[in-house]
Motif scaffolding. Structure first.
Motif, PDB file in Angstrom:
ATOM      1  N   LEU A 131       0.830  -1.203   0.000  1.00  0.00           N
ATOM      2  CA  LEU A 131       0.000   0.000   0.000  1.00  0.00           C
ATOM      3  C   LEU A 131       0.868   1.258   0.000  1.00  0.00           C
ATOM      4  N   TYR A 132       1.959   1.240   0.745  1.00  0.00           N
ATOM      5  CA  TYR A 132       2.907   2.366   0.758  1.00  0.00           C
ATOM      6  C   TYR A 132       3.379   2.690  -0.664  1.00  0.00           C
ATOM      7  N   LEU A 133       3.620   1.653  -1.453  1.00  0.00           N
ATOM      8  CA  LEU A 133       4.104   1.848  -2.823  1.00  0.00           C
ATOM      9  C   LEU A 133       3.007   2.316  -3.771  1.00  0.00           C
ATOM     10  N   CYS A 134       1.725   2.036  -3.429  1.00  0.00           N
ATOM     11  CA  CYS A 134       0.617   2.304  -4.342  1.00  0.00           C
ATOM     12  C   CYS A 134      -0.153   3.584  -4.043  1.00  0.00           C
ATOM     13  N   ILE A 135      -0.123   4.051  -2.799  1.00  0.00           N
ATOM     14  CA  ILE A 135      -1.081   5.072  -2.368  1.00  0.00           C
ATOM     15  C   ILE A 135      -0.514   6.479  -2.427  1.00  0.00           C
ATOM     16  N   GLN A 136       0.719   6.623  -2.890  1.00  0.00           N
ATOM     17  CA  GLN A 136       1.326   7.951  -2.971  1.00  0.00           C
ATOM     18  C   GLN A 136       2.257   8.010  -4.168  1.00  0.00           C
ATOM     19  N   GLU A 137       2.586   9.214  -4.565  1.00  0.00           N
ATOM     20  CA  GLU A 137       3.436   9.419  -5.728  1.00  0.00           C
ATOM     21  C   GLU A 137       4.847   8.908  -5.434  1.00  0.00           C
ATOM     22  N   THR A 142       7.915  10.526  -3.065  1.00  0.00           N
ATOM     23  CA  THR A 142       7.380  11.479  -2.098  1.00  0.00           C
ATOM     24  C   THR A 142       8.372  11.706  -0.951  1.00  0.00           C
ATOM     25  N   PRO A 143       8.712  12.953  -0.627  1.00  0.00           N
ATOM     26  CA  PRO A 143       9.609  13.216   0.509  1.00  0.00           C
ATOM     27  C   PRO A 143       9.022  12.686   1.812  1.00  0.00           C
ATOM     28  N   LYS A 144       9.898  12.281   2.724  1.00  0.00           N
ATOM     29  CA  LYS A 144       9.455  11.669   3.973  1.00  0.00           C
ATOM     30  C   LYS A 144       8.469  12.558   4.724  1.00  0.00           C
ATOM     31  N   ALA A 145       8.732  13.841   4.766  1.00  0.00           N
ATOM     32  CA  ALA A 145       7.869  14.757   5.523  1.00  0.00           C
ATOM     33  C   ALA A 145       6.472  14.863   4.926  1.00  0.00           C
ATOM     34  N   GLU A 146       6.301  14.467   3.666  1.00  0.00           N
ATOM     35  CA  GLU A 146       5.022  14.610   2.984  1.00  0.00           C
ATOM     36  C   GLU A 146       4.350  13.273   2.700  1.00  0.00           C
ATOM     37  N   GLU A 147       4.869  12.196   3.277  1.00  0.00           N
ATOM     38  CA  GLU A 147       4.319  10.877   3.018  1.00  0.00           C
ATOM     39  C   GLU A 147       2.896  10.729   3.550  1.00  0.00           C
ATOM     40  N   LYS A 157      10.271  -0.472  14.752  1.00  0.00           N
ATOM     41  CA  LYS A 157       9.468  -0.497  13.540  1.00  0.00           C
ATOM     42  C   LYS A 157      10.372  -0.502  12.306  1.00  0.00           C
ATOM     43  N   ILE A 158       9.863  -1.108  11.231  1.00  0.00           N
ATOM     44  CA  ILE A 158      10.546  -1.004   9.935  1.00  0.00           C
ATOM     45  C   ILE A 158      10.137   0.318   9.302  1.00  0.00           C
ATOM     46  N   ILE A 159      11.124   1.104   8.913  1.00  0.00           N
ATOM     47  CA  ILE A 159      10.891   2.425   8.318  1.00  0.00           C
ATOM     48  C   ILE A 159      11.147   2.356   6.818  1.00  0.00           C
ATOM     49  N   ALA A 160      10.196   2.804   6.037  1.00  0.00           N
ATOM     50  CA  ALA A 160      10.371   2.918   4.584  1.00  0.00           C
ATOM     51  C   ALA A 160      10.592   4.381   4.224  1.00  0.00           C
ATOM     52  N   GLU A 161      11.396   4.601   3.200  1.00  0.00           N
ATOM     53  CA  GLU A 161      11.628   5.966   2.725  1.00  0.00           C
ATOM     54  C   GLU A 161      11.990   5.934   1.248  1.00  0.00           C
ATOM     55  N   TRP A 162      11.344   6.826   0.491  1.00  0.00           N
ATOM     56  CA  TRP A 162      11.671   6.943  -0.931  1.00  0.00           C
ATOM     57  C   TRP A 162      13.056   7.581  -1.083  1.00  0.00           C
ATOM     58  N   LEU A 163      13.956   6.897  -1.787  1.00  0.00           N
ATOM     59  CA  LEU A 163      15.260   7.477  -2.123  1.00  0.00           C
ATOM     60  C   LEU A 163      15.147   8.312  -3.390  1.00  0.00           C
ATOM     61  N   LEU A 193      14.401   0.295   3.215  1.00  0.00           N
ATOM     62  CA  LEU A 193      13.716  -0.302   4.356  1.00  0.00           C
ATOM     63  C   LEU A 193      14.748  -0.525   5.456  1.00  0.00           C
ATOM     64  N   ARG A 194      14.468   0.009   6.644  1.00  0.00           N
ATOM     65  CA  ARG A 194      15.384  -0.131   7.776  1.00  0.00           C
ATOM     66  C   ARG A 194      14.582  -0.492   9.026  1.00  0.00           C
TER      67      ARG A 194
END
Length: 275
Positions: A184-190, A193-198, A217-223, A230-231
């Motif tokens: 869902l993280y991969l599908c529901i946003q552009e 997307t910067p972390k602050a705007e996720e 928690k596992i943290i995802a972030e767009w590079l 994923l960390r």
């Protein structure tokens, strides 16, 4: 309620229950629409890359993967035609799809999965009931009652009441939830997307806590628009996964209606590397 970004991308907030109708987000001139079963298949492809070191026992592993791949299969036919919400002047999404038909399709999907694999059906039942925890809607409460009866029947049938089997089931259930959330993280946003705007649900990490994360928690972030970090990293190695979406123009919906606009829009494939 919507969440807006500076580039006119808007996100719709969850108001109750996931797992139904299209996954949708809005851009200035179009709607990005992902069928739920496509999102479910993406969840399964993520699960296939799971690190074997984090798998306690393997005797039911193929059934876990099957459950993750197929948990949204009930929506295959329904998502052939999006529904328009006259009240909000927007397409219905998995967030605001009406409760009664939603529950009907929940049951249909669980029934179909159980016929192929009772253990996978049990995992899907646990998954859907988790969406409704705390709901006071009579239909939701009745659905949960019926599904808990199914769960008890399947746990007896599969001899899962021993502590070690219940612990394994809990871990497998967490996997279903996590792979669903990451998809869902991969599908529901552009993408990118910067972390602050996720999207708010995932900004501070995923809800599932696994033994290998030491309580974190596992943290995802767009590079960038193609890569997501994923960390801690739950997979065996960096993995490429793909999803097909439709970018449905608002002008086409206005001119032709949502059914024809969606049908006539070509599929586009998005590929991401998880690393």
């Amino acid at each position: 309620m919507k969440y807006s970004r500076g580039n006119n991308i808007k996100y719709r907030r969850k108001t109750g229950g996931g797992g139904d109708s299209l996954v949708i987000y809005e851009r200035e001139h179009d709607w990005i629409m992902t069928p739920q079963h496509h999102h479910g298949l993406l969840s399964g492809h993520i699960a296939r890359h799971w690190n074997p070191a984090y798998i306690k026992r393997t005797e039911r592993w193929s059934e876990v993967i099957f459950a993750i791949f197929q948990h949204d299969r009930a929506w295959i036919d329904l998502d052939e035609t999006p529904f328009w919400n006259d009240g909000t002047k927007e397409p219905y999404s998995f967030i605001d799809f009406p409760l009664i038909p939603k529950l009907t399709f929940y049951k249909k999907g669980i029934d179909e999965v159980e016929r192929q694999s009772p253990y996978a059906g049990l995992l899907c039942s646990l998954h859907y009931v988790s969406f409704l925890v705390g709901s006071k809607e009579p239909a939701a409460m009745e659905f949960s009652r019926q599904e808990k009866a199914r769960q008890h029947r399947l746990m007896e049938q599969l001899n899962l009441f021993e502590v070690h089997n219940k612990d394994l089931l809990k871990t497998h259930f967490l996997m279903v939830q996590f792979c669903d959330d990451l998809s869902l993280y991969l599908c529901i946003q552009e993408p990118g997307t910067p972390k602050a705007e996720e999207f708010p649900w995932f900004k501070n990490g995923f809800r599932e806590i696994f033994p290998f994360t030491d309580g974190h928690k596992i943290i995802a972030e767009w590079l960038d628009s193609k890569q997501v970090s994923l960390r801690p990293f739950p997979l065996a190695f960096p993995a490429a996964v793909s999803i097909k979406v439709k970018e449905v123009m608002k002008a086409d919906i206005h001119q032709w209606g949502i059914e024809k606009a969606y049908r006539d829009t070509d599929w586009k494939e998005r590929t991401f590397t998880l690393k």
